[in-house]
Design a protein around this motif. Structure first.
Motif, PDB file in Angstrom:
ATOM      1  N   VAL A  78      -6.640  58.278 -26.877  1.00 49.21           N
ATOM      2  CA  VAL A  78      -7.033  59.668 -27.119  1.00 49.21           C
ATOM      3  C   VAL A  78      -6.668  60.498 -25.901  1.00 49.21           C
ATOM      4  O   VAL A  78      -7.068  60.184 -24.775  1.00 49.21           O
ATOM      5  N   ARG A  79      -5.909  61.569 -26.120  1.00 47.31           N
ATOM      6  CA  ARG A  79      -5.444  62.396 -24.999  1.00 47.31           C
ATOM      7  C   ARG A  79      -6.069  63.783 -25.096  1.00 47.31           C
ATOM      8  O   ARG A  79      -5.775  64.540 -26.024  1.00 47.31           O
ATOM      9  N   MET A  80      -6.936  64.076 -24.169  1.00 47.73           N
ATOM     10  CA  MET A  80      -7.511  65.415 -24.026  1.00 47.73           C
ATOM     11  C   MET A  80      -7.183  65.908 -22.623  1.00 47.73           C
ATOM     12  O   MET A  80      -7.327  65.163 -21.653  1.00 47.73           O
ATOM     13  N   SER A 114     -10.286  54.532 -27.042  1.00 43.13           N
ATOM     14  CA  SER A 114     -10.256  55.850 -26.385  1.00 43.13           C
ATOM     15  C   SER A 114      -9.091  55.992 -25.414  1.00 43.13           C
ATOM     16  O   SER A 114      -8.737  57.112 -25.028  1.00 43.13           O
ATOM     17  N   TRP A 157     -14.657  51.145 -28.976  1.00 41.71           N
ATOM     18  CA  TRP A 157     -14.211  52.483 -28.609  1.00 41.71           C
ATOM     19  C   TRP A 157     -13.643  52.599 -27.196  1.00 41.71           C
ATOM     20  O   TRP A 157     -12.679  53.333 -26.983  1.00 41.71           O
ATOM     21  N   ALA A 200     -10.371  66.230 -37.540  1.00 39.17           N
ATOM     22  CA  ALA A 200     -11.124  66.481 -36.317  1.00 39.17           C
ATOM     23  C   ALA A 200     -11.527  67.946 -36.235  1.00 39.17           C
ATOM     24  O   ALA A 200     -10.718  68.838 -36.482  1.00 39.17           O
ATOM     25  N   TRP A 254      -3.397  62.165 -29.931  1.00 37.55           N
ATOM     26  CA  TRP A 254      -3.680  60.750 -29.733  1.00 37.55           C
ATOM     27  C   TRP A 254      -2.437  59.935 -30.035  1.00 37.55           C
ATOM     28  O   TRP A 254      -1.425  60.461 -30.514  1.00 37.55           O
ATOM     29  N   PHE A 307      -5.128  68.631 -27.338  1.00 36.54           N
ATOM     30  CA  PHE A 307      -5.591  67.346 -27.861  1.00 36.54           C
ATOM     31  C   PHE A 307      -4.458  66.647 -28.602  1.00 36.54           C
ATOM     32  O   PHE A 307      -3.625  67.275 -29.261  1.00 36.54           O
ATOM     33  N   TYR A 336      -2.343  55.746 -34.218  1.00 38.18           N
ATOM     34  CA  TYR A 336      -3.545  56.196 -34.915  1.00 38.18           C
ATOM     35  C   TYR A 336      -3.217  57.096 -36.102  1.00 38.18           C
ATOM     36  O   TYR A 336      -4.126  57.502 -36.832  1.00 38.18           O
ATOM     37  N   ILE A 353     -14.672  63.547 -35.171  1.00 37.67           N
ATOM     38  CA  ILE A 353     -13.467  63.035 -35.826  1.00 37.67           C
ATOM     39  C   ILE A 353     -13.854  62.090 -36.954  1.00 37.67           C
ATOM     40  O   ILE A 353     -14.558  61.102 -36.728  1.00 37.67           O
TER      41      ILE A 353
END
Length: 371
Positions: free
Chosen positions: A91-93, A88, A84, A24, A140, A138, A144, A37
């Motif tokens: 996915v941790r942002m 998603s 997605w 990424a 995930w 960031f 993953y 990514i």
């Protein structure tokens, strides 16, 4: 234990796809961020747990993966885009205490390099940032798998380097500022590269594991093993350094089949010529040069820290050595301690194990050259 691993590997079907870490690139602005990514799209859509599976054939979701792999790149890109919203969720942002909601800008899939290698899919994400100037993190979900994170920073002051990290499954990055980059101490950088080298061997490096086991089964005495491990270590250290410096570059299409053949060779010699000779050490040294080129490939993905180049190279090599020591130590206490003194040790342990290791090496060579 190790024989079980080898037998399981031998039982894998032809279309094995070994998973590699996602990569990424993230660029953070004052009010938004963008992330690209490269990931293993089919595995993620199929629901394969990449934290524990490094080969798709070892997953109960292998059939679902193969069905997705059979789709054209355009068709799978559409499947990935449709899936997605669910993916998603993992996915941790976040910026400070604020959870970010990334928008999918693009999803695409490249043509396969070969049938034996996974296709690379790319997603581009964009997210708005709160106006509090908070740092961005960031990560995930563990399922993953690992990911190599690289921060893209424009106009860095001289002497600074952009943040990059190898994040294990489920691990969060360091908080990344919106201007400048993360300050990484030399000690923290050293520890990161030690861990990267270790995990490249255990659990991910099955080919390197089998090669070291081939050296281990050569003799139950410590001295022949020490001589071989030393020759192997010196050799892969040389090529790892040269490849990392850009002095040597050999395509993976050449290196990987030769590594497979090196595994088969040491296994066959264990059976036919179980006496340490100068030729054996020269051969082990030569194969060590090949394995060093293989080790360098993972460093090519994450890159060595320019500020701590030599220390990072040494640290990665230390991690590799610790992984090899762990293999030998485990094999010693699992096998040699219990059976090493038995008169049938060579006939019932060494020869069958070497046959299995040799067959695995030959199969990999065929798979990497032809299939």
């Amino acid at each position: 234990m190790w024989l079980v691993v080898i037998v399981m590997a031998l039982s894998s079907p032809a279309m094995a796809h070994e998973m590699s870490p996602a990569i990424a690139d993230i660029e953070i602005g004052e009010d938004s961020l963008e992330m690209s990514i490269i990931l293993q799209g089919e595995a993620m859509v199929a629901g394969i747990d990449l934290s524990s599976v490094t080969d798709t054939n070892n997953s109960p979701r292998a059939d679902a993966y193969d069905a997705l792999r059979a789709l054209s790149p355009d068709a799978f890109s559409q499947r990935l885009q449709a899936a997605w919203p669910d993916l998603s969720d993992g996915v941790r942002m976040q910026a400070g205490d604020t959870m970010l909601v990334p928008e999918l800008v693009e999803a695409s899939t490249a043509e396969a390099v070969s049938d034996a290698l996974p296709r690379e899919s790319r997603v581009i994400l964009r997210a708005a940032l709160p106006d509090d100037g908070s740092d961005v993190s960031f990560g995930w979900d563990a399922q993953y798998g690992p990911i190599i994170l690289r921060q893209i920073v424009q106009d860095l002051p001289e002497g600074q380097e952009a943040y990059s990290a190898f994040l294990g499954p489920g691990q969060m990055s360091a908080p990344m500022p919106r201007t400048g980059t993360v300050e990484i101490t030399g000690l923290a950088s050293f520890a990161n590269y030690v861990w990267l080298g270790f995990t490249h061997i255990l659990p991910k490096g099955l080919d390197h594991i089998l090669f070291v086991l081939g050296l281990f089964f050569f003799s139950r005495e410590a001295r022949p093993l020490l001589y071989q491990i030393t020759a192997f270590t010196v050799a892969h250290t040389i090529t790892l350094a040269l490849a990392s410096l850009g002095v040597v570059s050999v395509p993976a299409s050449i290196v990987e089949p030769l590594i497979a053949l090196s595994i088969a060779y040491v296994a066959v010699e264990n059976i036919l010529r179980p006496k340490l000779s100068r030729m054996r050490l020269m051969v082990v040294f030569g194969f060590g040069l090949l394995h060093g080129l293989g080790f360098a490939s993972v460093l090519g993905e994450i890159g060595l820290s320019p500020a701590y180049f030599l220390a990072s190279l040494i640290a990665f090599n230390i991690g590799v050595e610790l992984g090899q020591i762990a293999i030998v130590t485990t094999a010693f206490f699992s096998i040699t301690v219990w059976f090493g003194a038995r008169p049938w040790y060579r006939q019932r342990i060494v020869v069958p194990a070497s046959v299995l290791i040799g067959l695995m090496g030959l199969w990999w060579a065929v798979e990497r050259l032809i299939l």
